[in-house]
Design an enzyme around this catalytic site. Structure first.
Site, PDB file in Angstrom:
ATOM      1  N   CYS A   2      53.621   6.365  33.058  1.00 56.43           N
ATOM      2  CA  CYS A   2      52.901   7.629  32.981  1.00 56.43           C
ATOM      3  C   CYS A   2      53.812   8.675  32.350  1.00 56.43           C
ATOM      4  O   CYS A   2      55.024   8.653  32.535  1.00 56.43           O
ATOM      5  CB  CYS A   2      52.438   8.174  34.326  1.00 56.43           C
ATOM      6  SG  CYS A   2      51.369   7.075  35.232  1.00 56.43           S
ATOM      7  N   ARG A  27      54.379   5.810  27.267  1.00 52.12           N
ATOM      8  CA  ARG A  27      54.629   5.559  28.689  1.00 52.12           C
ATOM      9  C   ARG A  27      53.387   5.051  29.426  1.00 52.12           C
ATOM     10  O   ARG A  27      53.468   4.647  30.586  1.00 52.12           O
ATOM     11  CB  ARG A  27      55.130   6.835  29.365  1.00 52.12           C
ATOM     12  CG  ARG A  27      56.395   7.386  28.768  1.00 52.12           C
ATOM     13  CD  ARG A  27      56.798   8.667  29.453  1.00 52.12           C
ATOM     14  NE  ARG A  27      57.154   8.433  30.834  1.00 52.12           N
ATOM     15  CZ  ARG A  27      58.368   8.110  31.256  1.00 52.12           C
ATOM     16  NH1 ARG A  27      59.344   7.986  30.394  1.00 52.12           N
ATOM     17  NH2 ARG A  27      58.601   7.909  32.527  1.00 52.12           N
ATOM     18  N   TRP A  74      49.504   5.241  33.166  1.00 50.88           N
ATOM     19  CA  TRP A  74      49.579   3.779  33.224  1.00 50.88           C
ATOM     20  C   TRP A  74      49.232   3.435  34.663  1.00 50.88           C
ATOM     21  O   TRP A  74      49.988   3.753  35.584  1.00 50.88           O
ATOM     22  CB  TRP A  74      50.978   3.303  32.864  1.00 50.88           C
ATOM     23  CG  TRP A  74      51.093   1.810  32.742  1.00 50.88           C
ATOM     24  CD1 TRP A  74      50.819   1.072  31.633  1.00 50.88           C
ATOM     25  CD2 TRP A  74      51.506   0.888  33.749  1.00 50.88           C
ATOM     26  NE1 TRP A  74      51.036  -0.262  31.893  1.00 50.88           N
ATOM     27  CE2 TRP A  74      51.464  -0.400  33.184  1.00 50.88           C
ATOM     28  CE3 TRP A  74      51.906   1.010  35.078  1.00 50.88           C
ATOM     29  CZ2 TRP A  74      51.803  -1.543  33.893  1.00 50.88           C
ATOM     30  CZ3 TRP A  74      52.249  -0.132  35.788  1.00 50.88           C
ATOM     31  CH2 TRP A  74      52.198  -1.397  35.193  1.00 50.88           C
ATOM     32  N   ASN A 100      54.069  11.079  38.082  1.00 49.33           N
ATOM     33  CA  ASN A 100      54.539   9.805  37.536  1.00 49.33           C
ATOM     34  C   ASN A 100      55.356   9.137  38.634  1.00 49.33           C
ATOM     35  O   ASN A 100      56.348   9.709  39.087  1.00 49.33           O
ATOM     36  CB  ASN A 100      55.399  10.079  36.289  1.00 49.33           C
ATOM     37  CG  ASN A 100      56.243   8.888  35.857  1.00 49.33           C
ATOM     38  OD1 ASN A 100      57.325   9.053  35.346  1.00 49.33           O
ATOM     39  ND2 ASN A 100      55.754   7.685  36.069  1.00 49.33           N
ATOM     40  N   GLY A 101      54.910   7.959  39.068  1.00 46.50           N
ATOM     41  CA  GLY A 101      55.637   7.270  40.133  1.00 46.50           C
ATOM     42  C   GLY A 101      54.656   6.632  41.095  1.00 46.50           C
ATOM     43  O   GLY A 101      53.471   6.490  40.788  1.00 46.50           O
ATOM     44  N   GLU A 486      63.046 -13.858  22.114  1.00 45.40           N
ATOM     45  CA  GLU A 486      62.667 -12.506  21.707  1.00 45.40           C
ATOM     46  C   GLU A 486      61.543 -12.550  20.660  1.00 45.40           C
ATOM     47  O   GLU A 486      60.614 -11.743  20.706  1.00 45.40           O
ATOM     48  CB  GLU A 486      63.910 -11.769  21.169  1.00 45.40           C
ATOM     49  CG  GLU A 486      63.674 -10.367  20.632  1.00 45.40           C
ATOM     50  CD  GLU A 486      63.051  -9.391  21.617  1.00 45.40           C
ATOM     51  OE1 GLU A 486      62.938  -9.704  22.806  1.00 45.40           O
ATOM     52  OE2 GLU A 486      62.644  -8.300  21.162  1.00 45.40           O
ATOM     53  N   LYS A 490      57.924 -10.808  21.220  1.00 39.77           N
ATOM     54  CA  LYS A 490      57.372  -9.817  20.283  1.00 39.77           C
ATOM     55  C   LYS A 490      55.951 -10.193  19.896  1.00 39.77           C
ATOM     56  O   LYS A 490      55.069  -9.355  19.862  1.00 39.77           O
ATOM     57  CB  LYS A 490      58.199  -9.718  18.990  1.00 39.77           C
ATOM     58  CG  LYS A 490      59.495  -8.963  18.995  1.00 39.77           C
ATOM     59  CD  LYS A 490      59.396  -7.483  19.213  1.00 39.77           C
ATOM     60  CE  LYS A 490      59.295  -7.126  20.645  1.00 39.77           C
ATOM     61  NZ  LYS A 490      60.399  -6.960  21.494  1.00 39.77           N
ATOM     62  N   GLU A 493      53.381  -9.917  22.936  1.00 43.27           N
ATOM     63  CA  GLU A 493      53.096  -8.588  23.482  1.00 43.27           C
ATOM     64  C   GLU A 493      52.280  -7.717  22.537  1.00 43.27           C
ATOM     65  O   GLU A 493      51.530  -6.872  22.987  1.00 43.27           O
ATOM     66  CB  GLU A 493      54.361  -7.866  23.966  1.00 43.27           C
ATOM     67  CG  GLU A 493      55.359  -7.481  22.914  1.00 43.27           C
ATOM     68  CD  GLU A 493      56.617  -6.839  23.503  1.00 43.27           C
ATOM     69  OE1 GLU A 493      56.581  -6.331  24.634  1.00 43.27           O
ATOM     70  OE2 GLU A 493      57.643  -6.843  22.802  1.00 43.27           O
ATOM     71  N   HIS A 509      61.172 -32.004  26.323  1.00 40.29           N
ATOM     72  CA  HIS A 509      60.899 -32.157  27.758  1.00 40.29           C
ATOM     73  C   HIS A 509      59.601 -31.459  28.156  1.00 40.29           C
ATOM     74  O   HIS A 509      59.437 -31.078  29.306  1.00 40.29           O
ATOM     75  CB  HIS A 509      62.077 -31.630  28.567  1.00 40.29           C
ATOM     76  CG  HIS A 509      63.344 -32.380  28.284  1.00 40.29           C
ATOM     77  ND1 HIS A 509      63.547 -33.677  28.691  1.00 40.29           N
ATOM     78  CD2 HIS A 509      64.446 -32.025  27.582  1.00 40.29           C
ATOM     79  CE1 HIS A 509      64.735 -34.097  28.273  1.00 40.29           C
ATOM     80  NE2 HIS A 509      65.302 -33.104  27.598  1.00 40.29           N
ATOM     81  N   LYS A 608      56.204   1.479  27.890  1.00 41.94           N
ATOM     82  CA  LYS A 608      57.576   1.370  27.408  1.00 41.94           C
ATOM     83  C   LYS A 608      58.586   1.541  28.524  1.00 41.94           C
ATOM     84  O   LYS A 608      59.632   0.916  28.542  1.00 41.94           O
ATOM     85  CB  LYS A 608      57.816   2.424  26.329  1.00 41.94           C
ATOM     86  CG  LYS A 608      59.172   2.263  25.704  1.00 41.94           C
ATOM     87  CD  LYS A 608      59.145   2.498  24.235  1.00 41.94           C
ATOM     88  CE  LYS A 608      60.399   2.028  23.577  1.00 41.94           C
ATOM     89  NZ  LYS A 608      60.396   0.585  23.367  1.00 41.94           N
TER      90      LYS A 608
HETATM   91  C1  G6P Z   1      59.087  -2.765  29.070  1.00 45.76           C
HETATM   92  C2  G6P Z   1      59.082  -2.531  27.579  1.00 45.76           C
HETATM   93  C3  G6P Z   1      60.031  -3.506  26.895  1.00 45.76           C
HETATM   94  C4  G6P Z   1      61.419  -3.406  27.484  1.00 45.76           C
HETATM   95  C5  G6P Z   1      61.403  -3.559  29.006  1.00 45.76           C
HETATM   96  C6  G6P Z   1      62.746  -3.175  29.612  1.00 45.76           C
HETATM   97  O1  G6P Z   1      58.521  -3.990  29.363  1.00 45.76           O
HETATM   98  O2  G6P Z   1      57.772  -2.688  27.075  1.00 45.76           O
HETATM   99  O3  G6P Z   1      60.084  -3.222  25.514  1.00 45.76           O
HETATM  100  O4  G6P Z   1      62.236  -4.372  26.932  1.00 45.76           O
HETATM  101  O5  G6P Z   1      60.426  -2.699  29.584  1.00 45.76           O
HETATM  102  O6  G6P Z   1      62.929  -1.811  29.417  1.00 45.76           O
HETATM  103  P1  G6P Z   1      64.328  -1.084  29.291  1.00 45.76           P
HETATM  104  O7  G6P Z   1      63.971   0.348  28.978  1.00 45.76           O
HETATM  105  O8  G6P Z   1      65.003  -1.225  30.624  1.00 45.76           O
HETATM  106  O9  G6P Z   1      65.092  -1.720  28.206  1.00 45.76           O
END
Ligand code: G6P
Length: 613
Positions: A2, A27, A74, A100-101, A486, A490, A493, A509, A608
């Protein structure tokens, strides 16, 4: 999660808040809302959807006010709909609040309030808190600030809140615990926000609220800060270093693409001033105070989430290879709850772009309580993790707005590589010649990433071929295994295509059962100790008619001939390959997601900054 924004000053609050909410939309973007104190009275506008939906919803309505609060959500408690959108109002509708929280004990408080006649419109924890604040204000006949303080003493959980009173056009009260809150101080105007991006174009003077602090903002006066124990605090005003251009799209269609293309610069910025290949040194100010502890560590424990965890996996290979100190890489969310063995001789490395991830923060607190030294690798200056750690080094990637992390990953790997080299040199666990060779290669990485970005058109064409795939497999070995993870993350997501990353040899396996003529398999097959073994893994895929998309070293012919599609990257020292090989995978995901009509900067259900566990 949020995003919250509030304004008090001489401008139109609506304009400042809407712009700010757009900047904070990374956010959360389930619903949005705004409350303004108009001459006709307090008005709350809110709706399901994005900030642009809110703008449409408000079009042609009265928004004439110089004070207001806004929120982009969120969802945690209650589905994303109009009613659960913030701001939320108190029982009399005299107070409104953004939050937010998570208020963890909202349920018993709600039951008590209901017994006393309170009626709730939403399913949210936030509405319970603002009802509580009003009830305490009425019962105690105290100021709003005092009512906020007394209420916060009753709640368990995390909050960044701003409260506005219908009857006071000149005051806002805000507070913070566990979720970030920045107060901007301009000329006769004040801002509150979850991060500094909504504030930067108006003022560079900010105060980052500390845990359990409450700020009272009055028109024409200096801000007053107390904590929830009623101790007065002196505001520490800092100057922001961020620039406005850094948080705008700069001609790119999406932040994600802009951020992918910024990597030559962000990698360079993360190295700048920290190394010199000619003089053969790495210098990291963040390490110096704890150098002995770090050099003598018996073990490194990396804690992180998401993409940052993948950067941690690269660090595992690097640190063990260069420093010969054992490394464990932990999901922060698992580590914090599994009673881990931590000793004073451990050095915990917490990696986080946002510096606000709740699980990573909790893992840090646990490690500190056991006496470990905690080192932070964060991108956001002044963030909670940056402040909670004993020492640290910032990644200078600049603000990352796209929800899918790209330039933060390469910046993290850059800083971790420098850290490994620095410790290795100090410990004598690396030969000077190798140290010098890696350092010289590092200087060339920004140019090699730049060159890799020139494959964008080719990658676009490959994306066109596979935009309708249902599954993808990503394979790599050694340093390329975390890159495979990674790459898969990507893709899934932002394009919502199922993708799995696997160590290439482990494929047999299990995942090999999935391979048929429809299965695209992305293989990172750059030159290195495992090259021949990866060639064998590719043959295993081809034997089952799988489609190979390979990432190869410039000039390679063997893998290229076996592949259906190949993307070349410049030749790089093996331990630095992730910094370059991840780039085509970012671009492949980006193009596929755009072709599928997905919102790449704001993928569904994600946020994020994950400030909830
Ligand atoms: C969320 C974001 C990711 C990020 C992860 C960890 O899932 O969408 O992009 O890698 O959080 O966040 P941080 O800010 O701790 O790297």
């Amino acid at each position: 999660m949020c995003g919250i924004v509030a304004y008090l000053g001489n401008r139109q609050a609506y304009d400042v808040i809407i712009k700010g909410l757009h900047r904070l939309e990374y956010r959360g973007y389930d619903s949005a809302g705004i409350a303004l104190n108009l001459s006709s009275g307090l008005k709350v506008y809110k709706c399901k959807g994005k900030v642009s939906d809110l703008e449409n919803h408000i079009a042609n309505q009265d928004t004439n006010s110089t004070i207001g609060i806004g929120h982009t959500r969120w969802a945690t408690h209650g589905v994303p709909n109009d009613v659960n959108a913030h701001p939320h109002s108190s029982q009399s509708k005299g107070l409104v609040m953004i939050h937010n929280g998570i208020i963890e004990n909202y349920s018993p408080i709600k039951i008590e309030l209901q017994k006393r006649g309170h009626v709730f419109e939403s399913d949210t924890d936030t509405e319970v808190l603002i009802h509580l604040i009003e009830e305490i204000k009425n019962n105690e006949k105290c100021s709003l600030t005092e009512a906020v303080r007394l209420s916060l003493n009753e709640v368990v959980g995390a909050y960044a809140i701003v409260v506005m009173d219908k009857n006071d056009n000149n005051m806002l009260v805000a507070a913070k615990k566990g979720s970030p809150l920045v107060v901007g101080i301009g000329e006769d105007e004040f801002f509150c926000a979850s991060d500094a991006t909504p504030i930067i174009e108006y003022t560079k003077n900010v105060v980052y609220l500390e845990e359990e602090e409450i700020v009272e903002i009055n028109r024409g006066e200096e801000i007053k800060i107390i904590n929830i124990k009623n101790q007065t605090k002196t505001p520490y005003i800092q100057e922001l270093e961020m620039s406005l251009e850094a948080i705008e799209k700069g001609g790119y269609p999406h932040f994600m693409l802009k951020e992918i293309f910024e990597q030559p610069r962000s990698i360079l910025d993360s190295m700048r001033g920290r190394m010199n290949a000619n003089e053969n040194y790495v210098k990291m100010g963040g390490i110096s105070e704890y150098k002995q502890k770090i050099m003598n560590a018996e073990r490194f424990i990396v804690v992180a989430c998401g993409t940052s965890w993948h950067a941690g996996l690269v660090a595992e290979y690097l640190f063990e290879d260069l420093t010969r100190i054992p490394v464990e890489v932990e999901y922060a969310s698992e580590f914090r709850y599994r009673n881990p063995i931590i000793t004073e001789k451990d050095v915990v490395i917490a990696i986080s772009q946002s510096g606000e991830t709740a699980d990573t923060l909790a893992a840090i607190e646990l490690a500190k309580s056991k006496g470990a030294t905690v080192f932070g690798v964060c991108n956001v200056a002044g963030s909670s993790i940056a402040r909670a750690t004993h020492a640290g080094s910032y990644t200078h990637a600049g603000p990352e707005i796209g929800v899918a992390s790209t330039k933060a990953f390469t910046a993290q790997v850059t800083v971790l590589t420098l850290m490994a080299l620095h410790i290795a040199q100090a410990k004598g666990s690396i030969k000077e010649s190798r140290f010098h060779q890696i350092l010289s290669e590092m200087e060339g990485i920004p140019a090699k990433v730049h060159k890799t970005l020139q494959s964008n058109d080719l990658i676009y064409k490959i994306a066109e071929e596979f935009q309708d795939a249902h599954n993808f497999l990503y394979l790599g070995r050694g340093y390329s295994f975390p890159v495979a993870l990674e790459g898969a993350l990507k893709l899934k997501e932002i394009s919502y295509i199922h993708a799995e990353g696997y160590p290439a040899a482990e494929m047999k396996h299990g995942p090999i059962a999935l391979i048929d003529e429809k299965m695209p398999v992305v293989v990172i097959a750059t030159k290195g100790v495992n090259y021949e073994k990866v060639v064998s893994n590719i043959q295993e895929v081809k034997a089952r008619k799988g489609i190979i998309i390979s990432i190869v070293t410039e000039g390679d012919s063997q893998v290229k001939e076996m592949s259906d599609y190949s993307i070349e990257i410049p030749d790089v020292e093996e331990c630095l390959v992730p910094l370059v090989s991840v780039v085509p995978l970012q671009l492949l995901s980006y193009h596929i997601a755009v072709m599928r009509g997905c919102n790449v900067d704001q993928p569904r259900n994600l946020a994020k900054s994950v400030t909830v566990e």
